[in-house]
Design a protein around this motif. Structure first.
Motif, mmCIF file in Angstrom:
data_model
loop_
_atom_site.group_PDB
_atom_site.id
_atom_site.type_symbol
_atom_site.label_atom_id
_atom_site.label_comp_id
_atom_site.label_asym_id
_atom_site.label_seq_id
_atom_site.Cartn_x
_atom_site.Cartn_y
_atom_site.Cartn_z
ATOM 1 N N ARG A 86 29.468 92.531 -50.526
ATOM 2 C CA ARG A 86 28.622 91.382 -50.900
ATOM 3 C C ARG A 86 29.269 90.058 -50.481
ATOM 4 N NH1 ARG A 86 28.593 92.580 -55.645
ATOM 5 N NH2 ARG A 86 30.163 91.172 -56.503
ATOM 6 N N LEU A 87 30.556 89.873 -50.813
ATOM 7 C CA LEU A 87 31.190 88.581 -50.584
ATOM 8 C C LEU A 87 31.569 88.365 -49.116
ATOM 9 C CD1 LEU A 87 32.007 86.136 -52.298
ATOM 10 C CD2 LEU A 87 34.295 87.104 -52.504
ATOM 11 N N ARG A 88 31.849 89.449 -48.385
ATOM 12 C CA ARG A 88 32.265 89.325 -46.990
ATOM 13 C C ARG A 88 31.131 89.603 -46.017
ATOM 14 N NH1 ARG A 88 36.351 86.524 -45.526
ATOM 15 N NH2 ARG A 88 36.456 87.773 -43.610
ATOM 16 N N ALA A 89 29.913 89.625 -46.483
ATOM 17 C CA ALA A 89 28.760 89.874 -45.602
ATOM 18 C C ALA A 89 28.704 88.806 -44.514
ATOM 19 C CB ALA A 89 27.471 89.860 -46.418
ATOM 20 N N GLY A 90 28.618 89.233 -43.267
ATOM 21 C CA GLY A 90 28.552 88.307 -42.141
ATOM 22 C C GLY A 90 29.900 87.798 -41.682
ATOM 23 N N ARG A 91 30.971 88.262 -42.278
ATOM 24 C CA ARG A 91 32.310 87.844 -41.875
ATOM 25 C C ARG A 91 33.097 89.057 -41.390
ATOM 26 N NH1 ARG A 91 34.453 83.584 -46.504
ATOM 27 N NH2 ARG A 91 32.742 82.074 -46.317
ATOM 28 N N THR A 92 34.106 88.775 -40.561
ATOM 29 C CA THR A 92 34.915 89.856 -39.998
ATOM 30 C C THR A 92 35.921 90.352 -41.020
ATOM 31 O OG1 THR A 92 34.729 88.792 -37.837
ATOM 32 C CG2 THR A 92 36.374 90.534 -38.063
ATOM 33 N N THR A 93 35.870 91.650 -41.303
ATOM 34 C CA THR A 93 36.774 92.256 -42.282
ATOM 35 C C THR A 93 37.325 93.550 -41.713
ATOM 36 O OG1 THR A 93 35.422 91.349 -44.074
ATOM 37 C CG2 THR A 93 37.028 93.027 -44.666
ATOM 38 N N VAL A 94 38.619 93.767 -41.873
ATOM 39 C CA VAL A 94 39.272 95.000 -41.444
ATOM 40 C C VAL A 94 39.884 95.656 -42.669
ATOM 41 C CG1 VAL A 94 41.019 96.042 -39.951
ATOM 42 C CG2 VAL A 94 39.782 94.003 -39.187
ATOM 43 N N LEU A 95 39.515 96.911 -42.925
ATOM 44 C CA LEU A 95 40.043 97.664 -44.062
ATOM 45 C C LEU A 95 40.896 98.806 -43.530
ATOM 46 C CD1 LEU A 95 36.825 97.892 -46.290
ATOM 47 C CD2 LEU A 95 38.734 96.304 -46.527
ATOM 48 N N VAL A 96 42.216 98.676 -43.638
ATOM 49 C CA VAL A 96 43.130 99.751 -43.252
ATOM 50 C C VAL A 96 43.345 100.578 -44.505
ATOM 51 C CG1 VAL A 96 45.375 100.310 -42.250
ATOM 52 C CG2 VAL A 96 44.217 98.191 -41.605
ATOM 53 N N PRO A 119 33.017 90.953 -34.434
ATOM 54 C CA PRO A 119 32.903 89.802 -35.344
ATOM 55 C C PRO A 119 31.712 89.949 -36.287
ATOM 56 C CG PRO A 119 32.179 89.219 -33.120
ATOM 57 C CD PRO A 119 32.785 90.580 -33.024
ATOM 58 N N GLY A 120 31.926 89.484 -37.516
ATOM 59 C CA GLY A 120 30.870 89.520 -38.514
ATOM 60 C C GLY A 120 30.603 90.898 -39.088
ATOM 61 N N ARG A 121 31.435 91.861 -38.754
ATOM 62 C CA ARG A 121 31.234 93.245 -39.249
ATOM 63 C C ARG A 121 32.458 93.690 -40.041
ATOM 64 N NH1 ARG A 121 27.453 95.603 -35.764
ATOM 65 N NH2 ARG A 121 27.239 97.241 -37.347
ATOM 66 N N THR A 122 32.275 94.744 -40.832
ATOM 67 C CA THR A 122 33.381 95.338 -41.585
ATOM 68 C C THR A 122 33.813 96.609 -40.874
ATOM 69 O OG1 THR A 122 32.609 94.448 -43.686
ATOM 70 C CG2 THR A 122 34.122 96.305 -43.787
ATOM 71 N N THR A 123 35.075 96.630 -40.457
ATOM 72 C CA THR A 123 35.611 97.765 -39.704
ATOM 73 C C THR A 123 36.677 98.461 -40.525
ATOM 74 O OG1 THR A 123 35.227 96.603 -37.608
ATOM 75 C CG2 THR A 123 36.745 98.475 -37.567
ATOM 76 N N GLY A 124 36.529 99.760 -40.680
ATOM 77 C CA GLY A 124 37.541 100.556 -41.360
ATOM 78 C C GLY A 124 38.498 101.160 -40.353
ATOM 79 N N VAL A 125 39.764 101.287 -40.730
ATOM 80 C CA VAL A 125 40.779 101.892 -39.869
ATOM 81 C C VAL A 125 41.468 102.989 -40.659
ATOM 82 C CG1 VAL A 125 42.878 101.538 -38.531
ATOM 83 C CG2 VAL A 125 41.152 99.734 -38.613
ATOM 84 N N VAL A 126 41.418 104.199 -40.116
ATOM 85 C CA VAL A 126 42.072 105.344 -40.738
ATOM 86 C C VAL A 126 43.152 105.840 -39.789
ATOM 87 C CG1 VAL A 126 41.772 107.710 -41.552
ATOM 88 C CG2 VAL A 126 40.011 106.005 -42.031
ATOM 89 N N THR A 127 44.361 106.053 -40.317
ATOM 90 C CA THR A 127 45.457 106.562 -39.496
ATOM 91 C C THR A 127 45.925 107.896 -40.054
ATOM 92 O OG1 THR A 127 47.143 105.415 -40.802
ATOM 93 C CG2 THR A 127 46.217 104.221 -38.946
ATOM 94 N N THR A 128 46.223 108.810 -39.161
ATOM 95 C CA THR A 128 46.733 110.107 -39.609
ATOM 96 C C THR A 128 48.199 110.029 -40.008
ATOM 97 O OG1 THR A 128 47.225 110.679 -37.309
ATOM 98 C CG2 THR A 128 45.079 111.367 -38.191
ATOM 99 N N ASP A 129 48.882 108.974 -39.567
ATOM 100 C CA ASP A 129 50.286 108.744 -39.903
ATOM 101 C C ASP A 129 50.403 107.369 -40.566
ATOM 102 O OD1 ASP A 129 52.992 108.390 -40.122
ATOM 103 O OD2 ASP A 129 53.457 108.890 -38.031
ATOM 104 N N PRO A 130 50.929 107.300 -41.821
ATOM 105 C CA PRO A 130 51.051 105.996 -42.483
ATOM 106 C C PRO A 130 51.857 104.985 -41.679
ATOM 107 C CG PRO A 130 51.423 107.778 -44.047
ATOM 108 C CD PRO A 130 51.339 108.403 -42.683
#
Length: 548
Positions: free
Chosen positions: A496-506, A346-357
């Protein structure tokens, strides 16, 4: 389960029951119109016997006056009766479309959702055909009234003729109804094939650029050609069934007319009826084709309505994808997928990378509720999402899909459909999404955003998601249609805008992954690596998926 009829017959009955005023007025007025139509030959016969044959001027004037009143009544009855028919028909169509739209947009979802184009066909064409059952019902009563008045008129002249009509007309209509199941089957098949073709056409138009990019235009064209040919064949078969039904109606009513007129002619030659009565009988015999035709037309519309009702019921009574659950308790926005060994802090930005789309699509479908979560498969702040209310979950976890859909309107309504945000918030979201160049909030936006470029659509969709400010924001490849400079601006704006909020970037974008607090690598449904972007860049599989 959801309060909607579960059978086609139940849906048609409900359509009739919930419009009593329009249906009642239409039935009464159209029956009056048909009764007056049947009385026209009677009025002509009486005029001949009582005025023309006798040479009485007063009788002639009285007969003409009565006939004029009769025509005024029948014309006004049809005018207002048709108005009530259309009102009931269109009102039912509108209500059905609203119900179908509400069912499709229900947060609980639909199990086995048809393609978008097929849903559109159900909400438009099928809903309209179901609405026409109001017209068909009023025509059945009106046609029956006309037959009854005609039979009574013939009984006053000749009992055998009247009995013949009373027995022959129902027999003819009953024989015509034997074709109704066949017509229903042909119509249902035609509607399904046309809807499937419309759905495929919608998908192909939306995916034109992708098809060109992978060189699949010929395969897509061939698939559409086969589907369209099947739809054409079923349409021709349905048209043949309709033609056969109408032809049988015309033939049957013609033979019926011939029989009545023949018996009347024989009676006139024997001196059993006057000239005026002969004219009345011949006129009624000719008129009988109209109510029989009305009953045949009503039968055709009922058959079409029944086929369409089955398709509408398939949507309205479909099992929900997500069961009704309890609202989630307040929490910081921690997501966990235990089976994958994957969690989002929570409160962090998490990136998700997949080897298969396909893995990325499956993950986004699960987080976005397009696939029902199995018990224990997805947790939100420690609570099993499978037991939570889907609407409440979506209010906290917002998933912006890769394919952005925009409604027709302005840039302001595209970013803020609810119209609740002020201009400062709108511009902040647009700037964070790298869309500061779209300065005119009243800029016209066409349906599906066709008036915007691919990059502009993507940035407007991102701005819309950022404006919502959800507890958890999931973005799937939000920068694939923008240049590297704009991608960098978006990465900075998101941080900047999502600082302190939970963000998931696939995503596989280095610019976005470089701004993540942590990156998770998924392969074959399991976490194979995690850490900062700069550390993972040394892994061959990660570099192959990300570096470009």
């Amino acid at each position: 389960m959801n309060g909607h009829p579960t059978t086609a017959t139940g849906l048609l009955r409900r359509a009739l029951h919930r419009h009593p005023r329009q249906l009642g007025a239409a039935t009464l007025l159209l029956s009056l119109h048909q009764a007056c139509e049947a009385l026209v030959p009677v009025a002509i016969g009486v005029t001949i016997d009582r005025a023309v044959s006798t040479g009485s001027v007063p009788a002639l004037l009285a007969s003409l006056g009565a006939t004029a009143v009769l025509f005024v009544v029948l014309s006004q009855a049809y005018r207002f009766g048709a108005r009530h028919v259309v009102a009931g028909w269109f009102t039912e169509t509108h209500q059905l479309r609203v119900e179908v739209a509400a069912r499709v947009l229900d947060p609980h979802g639909l199990r086995g959702t048809p393609p978008t184009g097929e849903l559109l066909s159900i909400a438009t064409n099928d809903a309209e055909r179901v609405g026409r059952v109001v017209e068909a019902a009023s025509l059945v009563v009106a046609g029956t009234t006309a037959l009854a008045v005609s039979a009574v008129g013939l009984l006053t002249i000749s009992v055998p003729l009247g009995i013949g009509v009373l027995l022959g007309a129902p027999l003819l209509v009953g024989l015509l109804q034997l074709l109704s199941p066949w017509l229903t089957r042909r119509t249902a098949t035609q509607q399904e094939d046309v809807a499937r073709t419309a759905g495929l056409a919608t998908d192909l138009v939306r995916g034109t650029r992708v098809l060109r990019g992978i060189g699949a235009e010929d395969a897509a064209t061939e698939r559409y050609r086969r589907t369209s040919a099947a739809a054409l064949a079923s349409t021709l078969r349905a048209a043949g069934a309709v033609g056969t039904y109408r032809g049988a109606t015309v033939l049957g009513s013609g033979l019926f007319l011939l029989a009545v007129a023949g018996v009347a002619g024989a009676l006139a030659l024997d001196g059993a009826m006057t000239v005026g009565q002969l004219v009345t009988v011949v006129g009624l015999a000719q008129f009988l084709a109209e109510p029989v035709g009305l009953l045949g037309f009503a039968g055709q519309k009922v058959a079409e309505a029944r086929a369409s009702a089955a398709r509408v019921v398939g949507v309205l009574a479909a099992e929900p994808l997500h069961p009704t659950g309890v609202p989630p308790l307040p929490g910081p926005g921690r997501l966990e997928l235990p089976a994958l060994g994957f969690h989002v802090e929570p409160g962090r930005t998490t990136g998700v990378v997949t080897t298969d789309p396909a893995d990325a699509e499956a993950l986004v479908a699960l987080l976005g509720g397009r696939r029902a979560a199995l018990p224990g498969e997805l947790l939100l702040d420690g609570q099993d999402v499978a037991g939570l209310d889907p609407a409440a979950v979506r209010a906290r976890v917002l998933v912006e899909p890769h394919a952005v859909v925009l409604f027709e309107g302005t840039l302001r309504t595209a970013v803020d459909p609810a119209g609740a945000a002020d201009e400062a918030a709108l511009r902040t979201s647009l700037t964070a999404a790298g869309a500061a160049d779209l300065a005119d909030l009243e800029l016209a936006v066409a349906d599906r955003g066709r008036s915007l470029s691919g990059g502009q659509r993507q940035r407007v969709g991102l701005a819309r998601a950022l404006l919502r400010g959800p507890d958890v924001l999931v973005l799937h490849d939000p920068t694939t249609a923008v240049d590297a400079v704009t991608e960098g601006e978006i990465a900075a704006g998101l941080a900047r805008l999502r600082a302190g909020r939970t963000t998931v970037l696939v995503t596989s974008s280095p610019a976005l992954l470089g701004r993540c607090d942590r990156v998770v690598v998924l392969r074959e449904g399991a976490v194979v690596a995690e850490g900062p972007h700069h550390e993972l860049a040394g892994r061959p599989d990660y570099a192959a998926a990300v570096l470009r």
